[in-house]
Design a protein around this motif. Structure first.
Motif, PDB file in Angstrom:
ATOM      1  N   ASP A  38       0.860  -1.184   0.000  1.00  0.00           N
ATOM      2  CA  ASP A  38       0.000   0.000   0.000  1.00  0.00           C
ATOM      3  C   ASP A  38       0.895   1.232   0.000  1.00  0.00           C
ATOM      4  O   ASP A  38       1.649   1.457   0.943  1.00  0.00           O
ATOM      5  N   ASP A  39       0.793   2.040  -1.041  1.00  0.00           N
ATOM      6  CA  ASP A  39       1.655   3.216  -1.166  1.00  0.00           C
ATOM      7  C   ASP A  39       1.416   4.221  -0.043  1.00  0.00           C
ATOM      8  O   ASP A  39       2.365   4.818   0.487  1.00  0.00           O
ATOM      9  N   SER A  40       0.167   4.424   0.326  1.00  0.00           N
ATOM     10  CA  SER A  40      -0.146   5.391   1.382  1.00  0.00           C
ATOM     11  C   SER A  40       0.441   4.957   2.720  1.00  0.00           C
ATOM     12  O   SER A  40       0.985   5.777   3.475  1.00  0.00           O
ATOM     13  N   ALA A  97       3.035   3.022   3.080  1.00  0.00           N
ATOM     14  CA  ALA A  97       4.488   3.151   2.963  1.00  0.00           C
ATOM     15  C   ALA A  97       4.935   4.582   3.253  1.00  0.00           C
ATOM     16  O   ALA A  97       5.935   4.803   3.955  1.00  0.00           O
ATOM     17  N   ASN A 117       6.183  -1.724  -0.138  1.00  0.00           N
ATOM     18  CA  ASN A 117       5.431  -1.642  -1.402  1.00  0.00           C
ATOM     19  C   ASN A 117       6.273  -1.922  -2.637  1.00  0.00           C
ATOM     20  O   ASN A 117       5.875  -1.566  -3.758  1.00  0.00           O
ATOM     21  N   ASN A 132       8.926  -0.563  -3.718  1.00  0.00           N
ATOM     22  CA  ASN A 132       9.390   0.684  -4.355  1.00  0.00           C
ATOM     23  C   ASN A 132       8.411   1.199  -5.400  1.00  0.00           C
ATOM     24  O   ASN A 132       8.802   1.868  -6.360  1.00  0.00           O
ATOM     25  N   SER A 133       7.147   0.929  -5.219  1.00  0.00           N
ATOM     26  CA  SER A 133       6.134   1.478  -6.108  1.00  0.00           C
ATOM     27  C   SER A 133       6.192   3.001  -6.075  1.00  0.00           C
ATOM     28  O   SER A 133       6.363   3.602  -5.011  1.00  0.00           O
ATOM     29  N   GLN A 134       6.084   3.639  -7.226  1.00  0.00           N
ATOM     30  CA  GLN A 134       6.146   5.094  -7.390  1.00  0.00           C
ATOM     31  C   GLN A 134       7.466   5.680  -6.881  1.00  0.00           C
ATOM     32  O   GLN A 134       7.539   6.857  -6.544  1.00  0.00           O
ATOM     33  N   ILE A 172       8.858   5.333  -4.084  1.00  0.00           N
ATOM     34  CA  ILE A 172       8.743   5.824  -2.711  1.00  0.00           C
ATOM     35  C   ILE A 172       9.943   5.418  -1.867  1.00  0.00           C
ATOM     36  O   ILE A 172      10.486   6.231  -1.105  1.00  0.00           O
ATOM     37  N   ALA A 195       4.015  10.399  -5.995  1.00  0.00           N
ATOM     38  CA  ALA A 195       3.641   9.814  -4.706  1.00  0.00           C
ATOM     39  C   ALA A 195       3.021  10.873  -3.805  1.00  0.00           C
ATOM     40  O   ALA A 195       3.058  12.069  -4.092  1.00  0.00           O
TER      41      ALA A 195
END
Length: 239
Positions: free
Chosen positions: A44-46, A48, A123, A125-127, A129, A200
């Motif tokens: 979950d990016d948020s 993270a 996550n 390293n999605s986006q 982050i 992000a």
């Protein structure tokens, strides 16, 4: 501007049994929290951003900076062993710069590296982050090391003042009071993270040009003044 002997002695002091234990606790806690969150909620990016920004960058990095920055010189001043180092034919700025390099290296290893690992766990390293917060941790490590090295040079209560700054100003005031955010190393570092991962949910109260200038000024000014105070300490000892 770098002396291997001073560096070796500083590494030995920082990585002694007690301080090494303290330095390992927070990164280990970050990794454990990241693994638990990933197992419970998935990627979950948020989440993270909350973990890496709310805990790692806001609390872990400055606390490690306190341990490394003050520990690079404070104990030597407190127990008087700094006199033996000052008796060597070394320029005082060389001593300070060498100790700064060691403090920065230790802070980066125990904050930026776990930050990257935790980001990939949370996550993948999605986006970008994980990379963004690692860049922020690297920049913050340099500034914190200079600030806390200066504190270790000018005060015998450097650890106390450093903890007050890290826990109250950076972790509390810097996150809650809008006006104070512009004077926060955390916010300056976040500007770099925001630029690294623009898509992000990372936001800083300070623009990137101002953040870069402030990080450079604080690092340079802290290092210069620490060298000046160390020179004054030498004169006081000779008198």
């Amino acid at each position: 501007m770098y002396d291997p002997t001073v560096a070796r002695l500083t590494y030995r002091a920082l990585l002694g049994r007690r301080r090494a234990l303290i330095l390992f606790v927070l990164p280990a806690l970050l990794i454990v929290i990241s693994v638990a969150i990933r197992l419970l909620t998935g990627a979950d990016d948020s989440v993270a951003v909350e973990v890496l920004g709310g805990f790692a960058l806001a609390t872990m990095v400055p606390l490690i900076g306190v341990v490394a920055g003050t520990g690079a010189i404070g104990p030597e001043i407190d127990d008087g062993s700094i006199v033996y180092l000052l008796a060597k034919p070394l320029k005082r700025p060389v001593i300070i710069f060498t100790k700064l390099i060691v403090a920065v290296a230790v802070t980066m290893v125990f904050s930026a590296v776990p930050m990257l690992v935790a980001g990939f766990i949370l996550n993948g390293n999605s986006q970008q982050i994980a990379v963004a917060y690692t860049v922020a941790a690297v920049a913050a490590s340099v500034a914190y090391s200079a600030v806390f090295l200066l504190l270790g040079t000018v005060s015998r209560h450097a650890v106390v003042f450093g903890l007050v700054y890290a826990l109250i100003w950076e972790a509390l005031v810097g996150n809650l009071v809008p006006g104070a955010r512009t004077l926060s190393v955390q916010q300056w570092a976040l500007a770099l993270a925001e630029k690294t991962a623009p898509s992000a949910e990372i936001a800083s109260e300070v623009g990137l040009p101002a953040a870069a200038v402030l990080l450079a000024v604080v690092t340079a000014a802290g290092t210069w003044y620490a060298g000046r105070k160390l020179r004054t300490l030498t004169l006081a000892g000779e008198e």
